[in-house]
Design a protein around this motif. Structure first.
Motif, PDB file in Angstrom:
ATOM      1  N   GLU A 459       0.846  -1.195   0.000  1.00 48.48           N
ATOM      2  CA  GLU A 459       0.000   0.000   0.000  1.00 48.48           C
ATOM      3  C   GLU A 459       0.879   1.241   0.000  1.00 48.48           C
ATOM      4  O   GLU A 459       2.037   1.211   0.438  1.00 48.48           O
ATOM      5  CB  GLU A 459      -0.897  -0.015   1.242  1.00 48.48           C
ATOM      6  N   THR A 460       0.333   2.329  -0.480  1.00 50.47           N
ATOM      7  CA  THR A 460       0.985   3.636  -0.404  1.00 50.47           C
ATOM      8  C   THR A 460       0.157   4.546   0.490  1.00 50.47           C
ATOM      9  O   THR A 460      -1.057   4.660   0.300  1.00 50.47           O
ATOM     10  CB  THR A 460       1.136   4.269  -1.793  1.00 50.47           C
ATOM     11  N   GLU A 462      -0.337   8.418   2.045  1.00 52.54           N
ATOM     12  CA  GLU A 462       0.008   9.811   1.776  1.00 52.54           C
ATOM     13  C   GLU A 462      -0.811  10.729   2.670  1.00 52.54           C
ATOM     14  O   GLU A 462      -1.965  10.449   2.984  1.00 52.54           O
ATOM     15  CB  GLU A 462      -0.262  10.170   0.312  1.00 52.54           C
ATOM     16  N   VAL A 472       4.970  10.719   2.472  1.00 58.75           N
ATOM     17  CA  VAL A 472       4.599   9.516   1.732  1.00 58.75           C
ATOM     18  C   VAL A 472       5.318   8.317   2.336  1.00 58.75           C
ATOM     19  O   VAL A 472       6.507   8.389   2.671  1.00 58.75           O
ATOM     20  CB  VAL A 472       4.969   9.635   0.236  1.00 58.75           C
ATOM     21  N   CYS A 473       4.610   7.226   2.474  1.00 58.74           N
ATOM     22  CA  CYS A 473       5.184   5.974   2.985  1.00 58.74           C
ATOM     23  C   CYS A 473       4.647   4.835   2.121  1.00 58.74           C
ATOM     24  O   CYS A 473       3.429   4.707   1.932  1.00 58.74           O
ATOM     25  CB  CYS A 473       4.790   5.775   4.451  1.00 58.74           C
ATOM     26  N   ARG A 474       5.540   4.009   1.587  1.00 59.87           N
ATOM     27  CA  ARG A 474       5.127   2.918   0.702  1.00 59.87           C
ATOM     28  C   ARG A 474       5.546   1.577   1.301  1.00 59.87           C
ATOM     29  O   ARG A 474       6.679   1.424   1.777  1.00 59.87           O
ATOM     30  CB  ARG A 474       5.752   3.088  -0.684  1.00 59.87           C
ATOM     31  N   PHE A 560      11.048  -0.375  -5.265  1.00 62.96           N
ATOM     32  CA  PHE A 560      10.177   0.803  -5.220  1.00 62.96           C
ATOM     33  C   PHE A 560      10.394   1.737  -6.408  1.00 62.96           C
ATOM     34  O   PHE A 560       9.905   2.865  -6.407  1.00 62.96           O
ATOM     35  CB  PHE A 560      10.406   1.562  -3.910  1.00 62.96           C
TER      36      PHE A 560
END
Length: 595
Positions: A459-460, A462, A472-474, A560
């Protein structure tokens, strides 16, 4: 600003103010010591003054107990500790206020004061080699003034005024100043609190901690503890979860000054100083045979381990009985040795958060020590997650750094899998950089990272950060086996002039000049890969299975990577044409061509 961030900022402000007061004492050392040597005096004096101000309220009671129980030599230590209210004491008649009333006899009186400390305090000062610095101060005639400086009324270092957290930050602030004066790497001594909080929260997310009617019971270990800030934060977090929590902290440290601060505050707060051990973790493991519920650490990276090689290599030969069974990294960087030490120190249900740089992800070919360590962690299904931190998160480096989460007891949904979290854009800029540290992992950023870890899905995430800029964290969930590969050696036969292969004892002779290595994912059959990728172009090739090796790497950046389409050439040409027209118009205007 959140309450926890307000607390962090308040701690930082107080630390700055107190560090400024202490730094004033360094002015008295000018000429007698070089600037980069100021710490040899100032840091031990901080420890001494810290102990002094703790003991000051019970000073008279200790003197009375020392007199009363003089004949009970074996029992006296217990009575003195009881009178002092701490695990340490001082039986000297002097205090700082009394010392400065007699400048003519300052050396003798100060030495008398130091001798009055209990053995555990004297051991700390001995490691700092403080007696040698006293000799230098006496010779230069600055000892009295230094003690006067530390006797300032507003330099009260008692625990009622300066907490353990404050003390750690004061020390870090001072180390930074001393390091800057000598171009040293101050950040080698400590980790900023925003990163520590993130590590603690990751360790405690979805964790079934041992708990009974009396609350949580657990142990925490830091193999490179510095001033013990990571241990302090873990204890703080655990007691936020359960006010009745019983948390035993253990640590080892090789720097005598940071060790002094750690042990001092352990004793001040009633902890067991024997849980804090001095020495090189790699070559002089003080906790052999111990296992802990949590391991949290930021070991040095990019530092060679040649000095520890004899002991490390001997431990490696012990196999699983030692700490370094799977393999040894190159001697130029020992950070993965600390990683393996931590794994060995974990209970069967334990978790570890440890910081590594990017070399631990992929450095080392198949069969190398680094690759074998990664293989060991993944095939034992202990590597839980890796979090990429933002660049410029540390005082002493701007390179990419990562938190590795090791879990020896993964829940069912995580078994056989590894989670990668790209939090490189999950931060906010600092209003004032400290060294290379230009960003902070704010509470909002930390919450997002922990959410990504806890929800455990690809998941991403934001959101807008506290400064209005996006964070932002992925997250990606991978099968552990997908990180492995076989390195196979593809051989090509030597050709006769007529194109037929040269045979020796009925077998084709390999042409060493045409030998080629292929990395084949463990998820794919070797035969299928060779048939598809090699034989169409080299039909006589074959795989020498005796040379096949298993390797593991974690291609974090590639996982990524997001493709950015190249701008069409027509658009580029149009932009260049407009640029040229504007430039020519300016030239004509400049030289009057347009009139």
């Amino acid at each position: 600003m959140s309450p926890s961030e307000q607390k962090i900022n308040e701690v930082g402000r107080r630390a700055q103010e107190n560090a400024n007061l202490i730094w004033n004492a360094a002015n008295s050392l000018f000429g007698a010591f070089k600037p980069h040597e100021y710490g040899l005096v100032i840091l031990p004096m901080c420890v001494i003054k810290r102990f002094h101000d703790c003991l000051l309220p019970t000073h008279d009671a200790v003197l009375e107990a020392n007199k009363q129980y003089e004949s009970f030599r074996e029992l006296k230590v217990g009575f003195l500790k009881e009178a002092a209210g701490y695990q340490f004491y001082n039986t000297s008649k002097y205090t700082f206020s009394k010392l400065i009333t007699d400048p003519e006899n300052i050396e003798d009186n100060f030495r008398d004061y130091l001798v009055g400390f209990s053995d555990n305090v004297q051991q700390i000062l001995s490691r700092m080699n403080f007696q040698a610095q006293i000799d230098r101060m006496v010779e230069a005639g600055v000892l009295y003034q230094v003690i006067v400086d530390f006797s300032a009324e507003d330099l009260d270092m008692s625990p009622n005024r300066i907490s353990t957290v404050d003390m750690g930050y004061i020390f870090e602030n001072l180390v930074q100043r001393f390091s800057e004066s000598y171009n040293e790497e101050a950040g080698a001594h400590f980790t900023s609190r925003d990163i520590i909080y993130l590590m603690c929260d990751l360790l405690l997310t979805d964790n079934d901690i041992v708990k009974d009617d009396d609350g949580i019971h657990c142990t925490v270990y830091d193999m490179t503890m510095g001033t013990s800030q990571m241990l302090t934060c873990m204890e703080e977090r655990l007691k936020q979860l359960d006010s009745k929590a019983t948390v035993q902290t253990f640590g080892q440290e090789i720097n005598p000054f940071t060790m002094g601060i750690a042990v001092a505050d352990t004793m001040i707060h009633g902890g067991d100083p024997d849980n804090m051990q001095f020495g090189d973790t790699l070559s002089d493991d003080k906790f052999a045979g111990y296992q802990f519920d949590f391991v949290i650490s930021n070991p040095p990276f990019g530092i060679d381990w040649k000095r520890e090689a004899t002991v490390v290599e001997a431990e490696h030969k012990k196999g699983e009985a030692g700490r370094f069974a799977p393999g040894l990294p190159s001697k130029s960087d020992g950070q993965m040795l600390f990683l393996m030490n931590g794994v060995k120190k974990l209970k069967g249900t334990g978790r570890m958060a440890i910081i590594q740089n990017s070399s631990s992800l992929s450095t080392g070919d198949a069969g190398s020590g680094q690759s074998n360590i990664r293989r060991y962690l993944i095939e034992n299904d202990w590597l839980d997650a890796i979090v990429q931190l933002p660049n410029n998160s540390f005082y002493n480096t701007d390179i990419a750094t990562y938190i590795w989460i090791v879990n020896k007891d993964k829940p069912q949904e995580r078994k056989g899998k590894v989670q990668l979290i790209d939090a490189s854009k999950c931060c906010q800029s600092r209003w004032k950089p400290i060294g290379n540290k230009r960003v902070d992992i704010s509470e909002k950023s930390r919450t997002m990272i922990v959410q990504a870890y806890g929800e455990y899905c690809t998941e991403t995430y934001e959101d807008a950060g506290e400064d209005g800029k996006p964070i932002v964290c992925r997250s990606k969930i991978l099968d552990g086996i997908s990180l492995g590969y076989r390195k196979v050696m593809v051989e090509t036969p030597v050709y006769n002039e007529d194109g037929t292969s040269i045979l020796k004892r009925g077998k084709k002779v390999a042409d060493a000049a045409k030998r080629d290595a292929e990395n084949i994912p463990l998820t794919e059959e070797v035969e299928e890969y060779i048939s598809r990728e090699v034989l169409p172009y080299n039909p006589d090739a074959w795989v020498d299975e005796s040379k096949t090796k298993i390797g593991y790497e974690i291609p974090f950046t590639r996982m990524f990577y997001e493709y950015t389409p190249i701008e069409p050439s027509v658009d580029i040409a149009a932009r260049i044409a407009v640029r040229e027209q504007n430039l020519m118009a300016e030239l004509h205007k400049l030289f009057g061509k347009g009139d």
